[in-house]
Design a protein around this motif. Structure first.
Motif, PDB file in Angstrom:
ATOM      1  N   LEU A 274      -7.715   7.245   1.650  1.00 55.18           N
ATOM      2  CA  LEU A 274      -6.495   7.125   2.452  1.00 55.18           C
ATOM      3  C   LEU A 274      -5.946   8.473   2.939  1.00 55.18           C
ATOM      4  CD1 LEU A 274      -4.560   4.264   0.596  1.00 55.18           C
ATOM      5  CD2 LEU A 274      -5.798   4.137   2.770  1.00 55.18           C
ATOM      6  N   PRO A 275      -6.054   9.584   2.182  1.00 49.41           N
ATOM      7  CA  PRO A 275      -5.539  10.860   2.707  1.00 49.41           C
ATOM      8  C   PRO A 275      -6.151  11.262   4.041  1.00 49.41           C
ATOM      9  CG  PRO A 275      -5.881  11.038   0.352  1.00 49.41           C
ATOM     10  CD  PRO A 275      -6.460   9.705   0.762  1.00 49.41           C
ATOM     11  N   ALA A 276      -7.416  10.909   4.271  1.00 48.60           N
ATOM     12  CA  ALA A 276      -8.034  11.239   5.563  1.00 48.60           C
ATOM     13  C   ALA A 276      -7.340  10.475   6.688  1.00 48.60           C
ATOM     14  CB  ALA A 276      -9.521  10.902   5.535  1.00 48.60           C
ATOM     15  N   GLU A 277      -6.952   9.215   6.414  1.00 47.36           N
ATOM     16  CA  GLU A 277      -6.218   8.445   7.421  1.00 47.36           C
ATOM     17  C   GLU A 277      -4.845   9.063   7.700  1.00 47.36           C
ATOM     18  OE1 GLU A 277      -7.212   6.052   9.218  1.00 47.36           O
ATOM     19  OE2 GLU A 277      -9.061   5.393   8.230  1.00 47.36           O
ATOM     20  N   VAL A 278      -4.207   9.536   6.614  1.00 46.17           N
ATOM     21  CA  VAL A 278      -2.892  10.160   6.774  1.00 46.17           C
ATOM     22  C   VAL A 278      -2.995  11.428   7.618  1.00 46.17           C
ATOM     23  CG1 VAL A 278      -1.015  11.320   5.541  1.00 46.17           C
ATOM     24  CG2 VAL A 278      -1.939   9.163   4.671  1.00 46.17           C
ATOM     25  N   ASP A 279      -4.037  12.241   7.368  1.00 41.22           N
ATOM     26  CA  ASP A 279      -4.231  13.465   8.158  1.00 41.22           C
ATOM     27  C   ASP A 279      -4.454  13.134   9.636  1.00 41.22           C
ATOM     28  OD1 ASP A 279      -3.942  14.944   5.875  1.00 41.22           O
ATOM     29  OD2 ASP A 279      -6.099  15.177   5.517  1.00 41.22           O
ATOM     30  N   ARG A 280      -5.217  12.072   9.898  1.00 35.18           N
ATOM     31  CA  ARG A 280      -5.486  11.681  11.288  1.00 35.18           C
ATOM     32  C   ARG A 280      -4.194  11.242  11.979  1.00 35.18           C
ATOM     33  NH1 ARG A 280      -5.972   7.008  13.779  1.00 35.18           N
ATOM     34  NH2 ARG A 280      -5.895   5.824  11.809  1.00 35.18           N
ATOM     35  N   LEU A 281      -3.394  10.469  11.273  1.00 32.46           N
ATOM     36  CA  LEU A 281      -2.128  10.007  11.848  1.00 32.46           C
ATOM     37  C   LEU A 281      -1.175  11.181  12.084  1.00 32.46           C
ATOM     38  CD1 LEU A 281      -1.646   6.824   9.639  1.00 32.46           C
ATOM     39  CD2 LEU A 281      -2.161   6.848  12.089  1.00 32.46           C
ATOM     40  N   ALA A 282      -1.150  12.132  11.131  1.00 30.55           N
ATOM     41  CA  ALA A 282      -0.282  13.302  11.287  1.00 30.55           C
ATOM     42  C   ALA A 282      -0.683  14.127  12.499  1.00 30.55           C
ATOM     43  CB  ALA A 282      -0.323  14.152  10.024  1.00 30.55           C
ATOM     44  N   ALA A 283      -1.997  14.201  12.761  1.00 34.72           N
ATOM     45  CA  ALA A 283      -2.468  14.947  13.932  1.00 34.72           C
ATOM     46  C   ALA A 283      -1.990  14.315  15.216  1.00 34.72           C
ATOM     47  CB  ALA A 283      -3.992  15.031  13.916  1.00 34.72           C
ATOM     48  N   ASP A 284      -1.690  13.026  15.182  1.00 37.33           N
ATOM     49  CA  ASP A 284      -1.167  12.328  16.360  1.00 37.33           C
ATOM     50  C   ASP A 284       0.358  12.351  16.417  1.00 37.33           C
ATOM     51  OD1 ASP A 284      -3.671  11.693  17.296  1.00 37.33           O
ATOM     52  OD2 ASP A 284      -3.761   9.760  16.261  1.00 37.33           O
ATOM     53  N   GLY A 285       0.978  13.139  15.546  1.00 38.76           N
ATOM     54  CA  GLY A 285       2.426  13.259  15.563  1.00 38.76           C
ATOM     55  C   GLY A 285       3.146  12.128  14.863  1.00 38.76           C
ATOM     56  N   LYS A 286       2.459  11.396  13.990  1.00 31.55           N
ATOM     57  CA  LYS A 286       3.066  10.258  13.299  1.00 31.55           C
ATOM     58  C   LYS A 286       3.371  10.622  11.848  1.00 31.55           C
ATOM     59  CE  LYS A 286       0.467   7.061  16.228  1.00 31.55           C
ATOM     60  NZ  LYS A 286      -0.577   6.020  16.292  1.00 31.55           N
ATOM     61  N   THR A 287       4.386   9.984  11.297  1.00 28.73           N
ATOM     62  CA  THR A 287       4.744  10.168   9.889  1.00 28.73           C
ATOM     63  C   THR A 287       4.140   9.025   9.099  1.00 28.73           C
ATOM     64  OG1 THR A 287       6.809  11.253  10.499  1.00 28.73           O
ATOM     65  CG2 THR A 287       6.636  10.391   8.257  1.00 28.73           C
ATOM     66  N   ALA A 288       3.173   9.337   8.219  1.00 32.34           N
ATOM     67  CA  ALA A 288       2.450   8.307   7.461  1.00 32.34           C
ATOM     68  C   ALA A 288       2.971   8.248   6.031  1.00 32.34           C
ATOM     69  CB  ALA A 288       0.963   8.605   7.480  1.00 32.34           C
ATOM     70  N   MET A 289       3.067   7.050   5.489  1.00 28.62           N
ATOM     71  CA  MET A 289       3.534   6.829   4.115  1.00 28.62           C
ATOM     72  C   MET A 289       2.546   5.942   3.374  1.00 28.62           C
ATOM     73  SD  MET A 289       7.470   6.235   5.238  1.00 28.62           S
ATOM     74  CE  MET A 289       6.886   5.777   6.874  1.00 28.62           C
TER      75      MET A 289
ATOM     76  N   ASP B 147       1.519   2.026  12.972  1.00 31.63           N
ATOM     77  CA  ASP B 147       0.217   1.720  12.366  1.00 31.63           C
ATOM     78  C   ASP B 147       0.397   1.081  10.999  1.00 31.63           C
ATOM     79  OD1 ASP B 147      -1.999   3.376  14.097  1.00 31.63           O
ATOM     80  OD2 ASP B 147      -0.089   4.462  14.016  1.00 31.63           O
ATOM     81  N   VAL B 148      -0.448   0.104  10.712  1.00 32.03           N
ATOM     82  CA  VAL B 148      -0.540  -0.511   9.375  1.00 32.03           C
ATOM     83  C   VAL B 148      -2.024  -0.502   9.002  1.00 32.03           C
ATOM     84  CG1 VAL B 148      -0.102  -2.548   7.962  1.00 32.03           C
ATOM     85  CG2 VAL B 148       1.473  -1.957   9.835  1.00 32.03           C
ATOM     86  N   ILE B 149      -2.395   0.323   8.009  1.00 29.15           N
ATOM     87  CA  ILE B 149      -3.811   0.490   7.663  1.00 29.15           C
ATOM     88  C   ILE B 149      -4.008   0.095   6.204  1.00 29.15           C
ATOM     89  CG2 ILE B 149      -5.734   2.124   7.506  1.00 29.15           C
ATOM     90  CD1 ILE B 149      -4.259   3.830   9.589  1.00 29.15           C
ATOM     91  N   PRO B 150      -4.532  -1.111   5.948  1.00 30.53           N
ATOM     92  CA  PRO B 150      -4.712  -1.560   4.559  1.00 30.53           C
ATOM     93  C   PRO B 150      -5.945  -0.914   3.904  1.00 30.53           C
ATOM     94  CG  PRO B 150      -5.464  -3.242   6.083  1.00 30.53           C
ATOM     95  CD  PRO B 150      -4.903  -2.140   6.931  1.00 30.53           C
TER      96      PRO B 150
ATOM     97  N   GLY C 136       0.195  -0.030  -9.583  1.00 36.19           N
ATOM     98  CA  GLY C 136      -0.599   1.145  -9.894  1.00 36.19           C
ATOM     99  C   GLY C 136      -1.796   1.364  -8.989  1.00 36.19           C
ATOM    100  N   GLN C 137      -1.926   0.595  -7.931  1.00 38.41           N
ATOM    101  CA  GLN C 137      -3.054   0.725  -7.014  1.00 38.41           C
ATOM    102  C   GLN C 137      -2.558   0.972  -5.586  1.00 38.41           C
ATOM    103  OE1 GLN C 137      -6.303   0.665  -7.998  1.00 38.41           O
ATOM    104  NE2 GLN C 137      -5.543   0.469 -10.111  1.00 38.41           N
ATOM    105  N   ALA C 138      -3.274   1.844  -4.878  1.00 37.61           N
ATOM    106  CA  ALA C 138      -2.923   2.099  -3.480  1.00 37.61           C
ATOM    107  C   ALA C 138      -3.325   0.907  -2.616  1.00 37.61           C
ATOM    108  CB  ALA C 138      -3.616   3.359  -2.993  1.00 37.61           C
ATOM    109  N   LEU C 139      -2.361   0.390  -1.831  1.00 40.08           N
ATOM    110  CA  LEU C 139      -2.634  -0.766  -0.974  1.00 40.08           C
ATOM    111  C   LEU C 139      -2.936  -0.362   0.482  1.00 40.08           C
ATOM    112  CD1 LEU C 139       0.138  -3.255  -2.158  1.00 40.08           C
ATOM    113  CD2 LEU C 139      -2.202  -2.986  -2.999  1.00 40.08           C
ATOM    114  N   GLY C 140      -2.529   0.854   0.870  1.00 39.04           N
ATOM    115  CA  GLY C 140      -2.782   1.273   2.231  1.00 39.04           C
ATOM    116  C   GLY C 140      -1.743   2.259   2.722  1.00 39.04           C
ATOM    117  N   VAL C 141      -1.679   2.391   4.043  1.00 39.16           N
ATOM    118  CA  VAL C 141      -0.800   3.363   4.689  1.00 39.16           C
ATOM    119  C   VAL C 141      -0.039   2.684   5.832  1.00 39.16           C
ATOM    120  CG1 VAL C 141      -0.724   5.486   6.053  1.00 39.16           C
ATOM    121  CG2 VAL C 141      -2.290   5.308   4.120  1.00 39.16           C
TER     122      VAL C 141
END
Length: 791
Positions: free
Chosen positions: A571-586, A488-491, A592-597
């Motif tokens: 973005l943390p909500a996206e990370v939690d969703r990906l983790a629930a699917d067994g994926k490692t999200a970064m 997954d690539v989530i901007p 200094g700005q978050a670009l995505g996951v």
């Protein structure tokens, strides 16, 4: 007092391969096996009934291979023997063979069946092929000549008269003397395989199927000769003796032809290896015999060539058709560093490779060795069939004697009538169909499995697989690919996906962490341009920090982002969703700005879903056994639709989990690919190794899935169940046939209906039962296996 260390001088066990040329039936081979088991010094015996080859283990302190051959010759067996080093039985290990009393060897000719022939020869396993073809050809020749002599005997007999043939025999001979002249070579030359086998059994104080045929023909012929000389030619039935012999030859020829044919498809695999190879020596390509290729040699492969041995590509590139080994129809790309397998076919490119395995160590040779070992092994059901066959011989002899006495003394019939009923009862009960019921089905099933990419190591493994009701899968490398991949690539809002992935992959480019490598591979696969960062720093346990195109970039977990004060927004909500699917999200941040996951996971094999669905269609429960955390394991299990998840299991505890399932009354197959799976594979009722797995997993397993395809597990169970069904059909037919046939042949219907079965028709029906059993097994090749859920 001196103490000797006997363990240091223990004599290694030896092995002997015996090719028998005058055992023509399944029960005759069973007798040979039983006879060898009682020889002093013999530690193990198994007779491969598909090729008439016996494999013996013996203690050289008590007996030698030459002594065993002398004993076999003295016992009446026409055979050749080869000493075989114990390692020959282990796939991948070179064997040493020495043939006893083989004329070709006395003159320096190489053995016909050395490991080099197994591994290199263009006529792979030619010794077995020629051996089988010789036996089949000899039986056919005996049948054709006997047929030519039998037909005139029948024409000038009462059978011919019944069909309107009223001519008298030529040369002024009486029908009796004409029968003597033509039936004698049929009985004694054509029927010699049966008579000699019966004589061998008699010398041991035993009786077998050949005893029944020999008894029937010799009683018919001997009485007719006596009648010719002493009774003036009255009441002879030479046609019965001749037809009985000829039809028995026909039945045995058909049976042997089918029996030897079952192994040809597998033996033909070895012919996939070319007889020569192009070896690069001093910069020049030199074509040499394949047996001269050694490990480490540099070999050249041109377009259209078959790869001669296993190796690793050194230079060049091409696509190679590996369907002969893996069954996969799509050619596989080969570049420097990739492995190639002997027997596969190169396509349009050219390449050079270093040989890593030759001879018996190649994948092709190991596959053939596994299949041949399985086809030669004895299933548990075969022991019961052998015992029943032995009992049936005595039932047949007793029935014949009882029929003769009953019709002679109580039925008011003459000697000819009584002999007719006795001979018919003896002949029709020949238990060859019973002896062949199991081995033909096993042999065909194992060969079919090899073509489907399923290798059963022995017949017991095939039988056990048929009873499996629960399949336990290791997750990593079995249900999944075994290495992480970008999923997954989530901007974030205002960021383009391509920019996000380019910065993340560029920052990770120097890292050797598996997750970082997965991101880089994923970006390259999507055509993203990656640049080397100006600065790079790995932060263990958290991520990386780098300067890419003059911009400070972070790739890592939330701890890293919080430490650097990066606002993450939604973005943390996206990370939690990906983790629930067994994926490692970064998280990925720059300036200094978050670009995505970006997310990485060990991707599920495409065939894993098919495997679970197909197993459920077979009413087989599926279990995932893994050391991964429960969330990841359950996420994968949900996607696959598995029944049970056993997560966070330490490698040493996997076998205990299998035991727990077994204590619940389940018959368990364990599918794995790693070293840590080996104890669980050994504990399971059936251990199954994915073909790409480690050597220890493959060696421990009972079944090997060559294609690294978990869906083949359903094929193996489907195949094993259908083989079991064929065995049951064959045994049922063989037993029911004899229960019905013996009373009919003994004349049970004669008082009420006037029906008496003549010996020649009894021989025909006996042959028919053998052929039916064999053909029923061969028809298994047309059966469709369960590889996907029914639509």
């Amino acid at each position: 007092m001196t103490t000797h260390d006997h363990s240091a001088h223990t004599t290694a066990p030896a092995a002997l391969e015996v090719r028998v040329r005058n055992c023509h039936g399944g029960s005759d081979l069973a007798d040979l096996e039983r006879h060898l088991r009682h020889r002093p010094g013999v530690t193990s015996v198994h007779v491969d009934r598909t090729r008439a080859v016996a494999h013996l283990g013996y203690d050289p302190r008590h007996v030698t291979g030459a002594a065993l051959q002398r004993h076999l010759h003295a016992a009446g067996y026409d055979c050749t023997c080869q000493d075989t080093a114990p390692s020959a039985a282990q796939p991948g290990q070179p064997s040493v063979r020495r043939e006893h009393h083989a004329p070709a060897h006395e003159h320096g000719a190489p053995p016909a069946d050395t490991p080099e022939h197994h591994a290199h020869g263009s006529h792979a396993d030619s010794g077995h092929d020629e051996h089988g073809e010789h036996m089949v050809g000899d039986m056919l020749r005996r049948f054709l000549i006997s047929l030519g002599l039998t037909l005139p005997v029948v024409l000038y007999s009462p059978i011919g008269e019944a069909f309107g043939f009223t001519a008298t025999p030529p040369f002024g001979l009486s029908m009796a003397w004409f029968g003597v002249l033509l039936s004698t070579p049929v009985v004694w030359w054509g029927g010699w395989p049966f008579i000699s086998a019966a004589w061998r059994a008699l010398r041991r104080g035993e009786a077998n199927m050949m005893t029944l045929i020999a008894t029937g023909t010799l009683v018919s012929w001997t009485f007719s000769v006596y009648a010719t000389f002493a009774l003036g030619g009255a009441d002879v039935f030479f046609e019965a003796a001749a037809m009985l012999t000829t039809l028995s030859l026909l039945g045995h020829w058909l049976e042997m032809r089918s029996r030897f044919a079952t192994g040809r498809a597998v033996e033909a695999l070895l012919n996939l290896a070319p007889s020569t190879a192009r070896v690069v020596r001093d910069g020049q390509e030199v074509e040499v015999p394949l047996e001269q290729v050694g490990v480490g040699d540099l070999l050249a492969v041109q377009p259209g060539d078959r790869v001669p041995v296993d190796g690793e590509v050194d230079s060049g590139s091409s696509y190679v058709d590996e369907s002969t080994i893996t069954g996969e129809p799509i050619p596989v790309a080969k570049t420097a560093g990739t492995k190639v397998t002997g027997g596969t076919v190169n396509q349009n490119g050219a390449f050079r490779f270093r040989a890593t395995a030759v001879g018996a160590d190649t994948a092709l040779s190991r596959i053939v060795q596994l299949v041949q070992n399985a086809q030669a092994s004895k299933a548990p059901a075969q022991r019961l069939a052998d015992q029943a066959g032995r009992s049936l011989v005595f039932v047949a002899l007793g029935s014949g004697l009882l029929a003769f006495l009953a019709w002679s003394f109580m039925g008011g019939q003459g000697v000819v009538f009584a002999l007719t009923a006795a001979v018919s009862a003896i002949v029709i009960a020949c238990p060859d169909a019973l002896a062949l019921a199991t081995p033909t089905a096993i042999t065909v099933g194992v060969g079919r499995g090899a073509r489907e990419g399923v290798l059963f190591k022995n017949a017991a493994a095939l039988e056990a697989t048929a009873g499996v009701d629960t399949v336990v899968f290791d997750k990593t490398g079995t249900l999944t690919e075994g290495r992480p991949a970008l999923t997954d690539v989530i901007p974030a809002t205002g960021t383009r996906e391509g920019d996000l992935l380019r910065l993340a992959a560029s920052a990770d480019q120097p890292s050797q962490h598996p997750l970082a490598e997965a991101i880089v591979r994923g970006a390259e696969a999507r055509g993203v341009t990656i640049t080397r960062p100006d600065t790079f720093d790995s932060i263990p346990g958290h991520g990386v920090q780098a300067t890419v195109e003059g911009r400070p970039v972070l790739v890592g977990n939330r701890t890293l982002m919080d430490r650097e004060g990066i606002p993450l927004g939604s973005l943390p909500a996206e990370v939690d969703r990906l983790a629930a699917d067994g994926k490692t999200a970064m998280y990925v941040a720059a300036d200094g700005q978050a670009l995505g996951v970006v997310a990485v996971a060990d991707t599920i094999r495409d065939s894993a879903r098919q495997a679970v669905s197909a197993l459920h269609a077979l009413n087989v429960k599926t279990v995932m056994l893994t050391g991964d955390n429960r969330n990841t394991a359950e996420a994968v299990a949900r996607q696959l639709g598995m029944d049970t998840v056993l997560a966070e299991v330490l490698p040493g505890d996997k076998a205990a989990k299998v035991t727990e399932l077994q204590t619940q009354g389940r018959t368990v197959a364990m599918v794995g690919d790693g070293v840590n799976d080996a104890p669980a594979l050994a504990q399971a009722d059936v251990g199954v190794a994915i073909g790409a797995g480690t050597d220890v997993a493959v060696e421990t397993a009972d079944v090997v899935l060559v294609r690294s395809n978990p869906a083949a597990m359903a094929s193996s169970i489907s195949l094993a169940r259908q083989v079991r069904g064929k065995i049951k059909q064959n045994l049922f037919w063989a037993v029911i046939y004899n229960l019905l046939a013996i009373p009919l042949a003994a004349g049970a219907l004669y008082p009420a209906y006037g029906i008496l079965l003549r010996p020649e028709w009894a021989a025909l029906l006996m042959s028919a039962s053998t052929v039916i059993v064999t053909v029923n097994a061969l028809m298994f090749n047309r059966v469709r296996l369960q590889t996907a859920p029914p639509t």
